[in-house]
Motif scaffolding. Sequence first.
Motif, short mmCIF file in Angstrom:
data_model
loop_
_atom_site.label_atom_id
_atom_site.label_comp_id
_atom_site.label_asym_id
_atom_site.label_seq_id
_atom_site.Cartn_x
_atom_site.Cartn_y
_atom_site.Cartn_z
N THR A 198 14.08 2.00 16.90
CA THR A 198 14.67 3.22 17.45
C THR A 198 13.73 3.96 18.40
OG1 THR A 198 13.95 4.58 15.57
CG2 THR A 198 16.13 3.59 15.41
N LEU A 199 12.55 3.39 18.64
CA LEU A 199 11.60 4.09 19.52
C LEU A 199 12.00 4.01 20.99
CD1 LEU A 199 8.16 3.14 17.91
CD2 LEU A 199 9.44 5.27 17.69
N GLY A 200 12.92 3.15 21.32
CA GLY A 200 13.36 3.05 22.72
C GLY A 200 13.98 1.69 22.96
N GLU A 223 2.03 6.25 14.89
CA GLU A 223 1.44 4.94 14.60
C GLU A 223 2.35 3.82 15.09
OE1 GLU A 223 1.20 5.99 10.31
OE2 GLU A 223 -0.76 5.06 10.36
N LEU A 224 3.65 3.99 14.86
CA LEU A 224 4.61 2.96 15.27
C LEU A 224 4.68 2.85 16.78
CD1 LEU A 224 7.43 3.73 12.67
CD2 LEU A 224 5.88 1.77 12.67
N GLN A 225 4.58 4.01 17.43
CA GLN A 225 4.59 4.02 18.90
C GLN A 225 3.41 3.21 19.44
OE1 GLN A 225 7.02 6.42 20.46
NE2 GLN A 225 6.73 4.86 22.04
N LYS A 226 2.24 3.45 18.86
CA LYS A 226 1.05 2.72 19.32
C LYS A 226 1.18 1.22 19.04
CE LYS A 226 -3.33 4.40 18.87
NZ LYS A 226 -4.44 5.12 18.22
N LEU A 227 1.74 0.93 17.91
CA LEU A 227 1.94 -0.47 17.53
C LEU A 227 2.92 -1.15 18.49
CD1 LEU A 227 0.89 -2.15 15.22
CD2 LEU A 227 2.90 -1.51 13.89
N ALA A 228 3.99 -0.45 18.81
CA ALA A 228 4.99 -1.00 19.73
C ALA A 228 4.36 -1.22 21.11
CB ALA A 228 6.19 -0.06 19.83
N GLU A 229 3.55 -0.28 21.55
CA GLU A 229 2.89 -0.42 22.85
C GLU A 229 1.97 -1.64 22.85
OE1 GLU A 229 1.06 3.37 23.54
OE2 GLU A 229 3.04 4.33 23.72
N PHE A 230 1.25 -1.78 21.76
CA PHE A 230 0.36 -2.95 21.60
C PHE A 230 1.15 -4.26 21.74
CE2 PHE A 230 -0.95 -6.24 18.57
CZ PHE A 230 -2.24 -6.53 19.00
N CYS A 231 2.30 -4.33 21.07
CA CYS A 231 3.11 -5.57 21.09
C CYS A 231 3.75 -5.79 22.46
CB CYS A 231 4.18 -5.51 20.00
SG CYS A 231 3.48 -5.58 18.35
N LEU A 232 4.30 -4.72 23.03
CA LEU A 232 4.97 -4.87 24.34
C LEU A 232 3.96 -5.32 25.39
CD1 LEU A 232 7.40 -1.78 24.54
CD2 LEU A 232 7.98 -4.18 24.11
N ALA A 233 2.76 -4.76 25.34
CA ALA A 233 1.74 -5.10 26.34
C ALA A 233 1.38 -6.57 26.29
CB ALA A 233 0.49 -4.24 26.12
N ARG A 234 1.55 -7.18 25.11
CA ARG A 234 1.19 -8.60 24.97
C ARG A 234 2.40 -9.52 24.94
NH1 ARG A 234 -2.19 -5.32 23.22
NH2 ARG A 234 -4.43 -5.69 23.39
N GLY A 235 3.57 -8.95 25.13
CA GLY A 235 4.78 -9.77 25.09
C GLY A 235 5.05 -10.34 23.70
N ARG A 259 9.50 10.65 6.60
CA ARG A 259 10.74 10.07 7.09
C ARG A 259 10.49 8.68 7.63
NH1 ARG A 259 15.79 10.99 8.23
NH2 ARG A 259 16.41 10.03 10.18
N HIS A 260 11.33 7.75 7.23
CA HIS A 260 11.21 6.39 7.76
C HIS A 260 11.75 6.35 9.19
CE1 HIS A 260 11.35 2.05 8.07
NE2 HIS A 260 12.60 2.16 8.49
N VAL A 261 11.01 5.70 10.06
CA VAL A 261 11.47 5.52 11.44
C VAL A 261 11.59 4.01 11.70
CG1 VAL A 261 10.90 5.86 13.89
CG2 VAL A 261 10.25 7.60 12.19
N PRO A 262 12.83 3.52 11.87
CA PRO A 262 12.94 2.09 12.26
C PRO A 262 12.25 1.91 13.61
CG PRO A 262 15.08 2.97 11.59
CD PRO A 262 14.15 4.15 11.72
N VAL A 273 0.82 -1.24 0.00
CA VAL A 273 0.00 0.00 0.00
C VAL A 273 0.85 1.28 0.00
CG1 VAL A 273 -1.93 -1.20 1.13
CG2 VAL A 273 -0.44 0.30 2.50
N GLY A 274 2.18 1.15 0.14
CA GLY A 274 3.06 2.30 -0.03
C GLY A 274 3.13 3.25 1.16
N ARG A 275 2.55 2.86 2.29
CA ARG A 275 2.62 3.74 3.46
C ARG A 275 4.01 3.71 4.09
NH1 ARG A 275 -0.80 5.33 7.17
NH2 ARG A 275 1.02 6.61 7.65
N VAL A 276 4.46 4.89 4.56
CA VAL A 276 5.60 5.00 5.46
C VAL A 276 4.98 5.39 6.79
CG1 VAL A 276 7.73 6.26 5.98
CG2 VAL A 276 7.15 5.70 3.60
N PHE A 277 4.89 4.44 7.70
CA PHE A 277 4.13 4.70 8.92
C PHE A 277 4.76 5.80 9.77
CE2 PHE A 277 2.82 0.26 7.90
CZ PHE A 277 1.49 0.53 7.69
N ASP A 278 3.90 6.63 10.39
CA ASP A 278 4.36 7.74 11.21
C ASP A 278 4.89 7.22 12.54
OD1 ASP A 278 3.30 9.42 9.32
OD2 ASP A 278 1.35 9.54 10.32
N ARG A 279 5.69 8.06 13.17
CA ARG A 279 6.22 7.74 14.50
C ARG A 279 5.09 7.41 15.48
NH1 ARG A 279 10.94 8.68 17.29
NH2 ARG A 279 11.91 9.44 15.40
#
Length: 383
Positions: free
Chosen positions: A214-216, A177-189, A208-211, A169-175
Amino acid sequence: MFDFDEVVDRRGTSSEKWEKYRGRDIIPMWVADMDFRSPPAVIEALRQRTAHGVFGYTKAAPELVDTVVGMLDRDWGWRVDPQWIVWLPGLVTGLNVTCRAVGEEGDDVITLVPVYPPFLSAPRYSRRGLVRVALHEEANHWSIDFDRLRAAATPRTRLFMLCNPHNPVGRVFDREELQKLAEFCLARGAVICADEIHCGLVIEPGKRHVPIATLGSEVAQSTITLMAPSKTFNLAGLGCSFVVIPAEELRRRFLQAKAGIVPMVNPYGYLAAEVAYRDCEDWRRALVSYLKGNRDLLAEALPQMFGGLSMAPVEGTYLAWIDIRQAGLDEPVGFFEEAGVGLQDGREFDGPGFVRLNFGCRRTLLQEALRRMTVALKRRRDG
Ligand SMILES: Cc1ncc(COP(=O)(O)O)c(C=O)c1O
């Protein structure tokens, strides 16, 4: 300075993309490699390596490792310990090894669809369950639907497979969105497998691409990041890619899962990667600007065709995700092949009603493909 308009005849090179339509007048715009020559510096380095004439087993040179560590810091502000890097002959291999390395048989893997087909097959090959979560779509604009994601998570979800920049779909996800995604994953291990192979191909100005790693440090500790020079520098056939795994235990499991099965990278792949990342930033910038020109041409031409085609805004990659739902084509790929253009069926990506067009080619070829599509759709309308 670099001539992306040059006509390069790829016929007779056993190119997967071009062989598919051998002997037929169909412009291949499917599999994701580009028709451009690789950067001149890479070609010259490979020429010199060929002249040496000995092609034995080869390791990643310390200079290559330094180059990659330097690139990750320079481009993404990511400080990586060289020990975190694992070399692989392909990233599809990386997706499959990751599925085997994380969790146990019978666990679940979540991914967002539509998506690059190996994301859909890798969990199954590893006897994991696949949980597909549809991206939110509105008029061919795509985003992550967090409600849907939360509702889909199972108690056995151990892995989230992310594609960013997103193919198709060509999206470069925003910081955010990625933050929320990371929180979702961390919360569930859940471990995050981030396929960032297209990160050098952000074509939307200001994006800008954000690996995600690199969020923490907590996110980095549960992330396996997959990268390669293959898409950006058009080196897919040379098979050199790498994975970054900061967490020691996760890395150990990854190495164990690939032991005895995954071959070494070859000397050409390593060398091309080193030269591309070290010496070819000017080429990459010129490429990105050229691809943006192609994207803009497509974005203008598609809505003018009969059938109401529309393209998702391509922020990154050289892949256009085209909505053909209003065109009423039962077999869209067959229809466009008949017209002389070889596209990829959205159903392969779990995206029925769409086709994917690879615009990594010289502009005149893209213009000819668009002309053929226009003529075919007009002829169809006129009966
Ligand atoms: C998201 C993504 N990952 C991986 C790959 C392929 O990687 P490799 O050729 O290194 O296996 C592609 C190729 O199109 C891709 O789009």
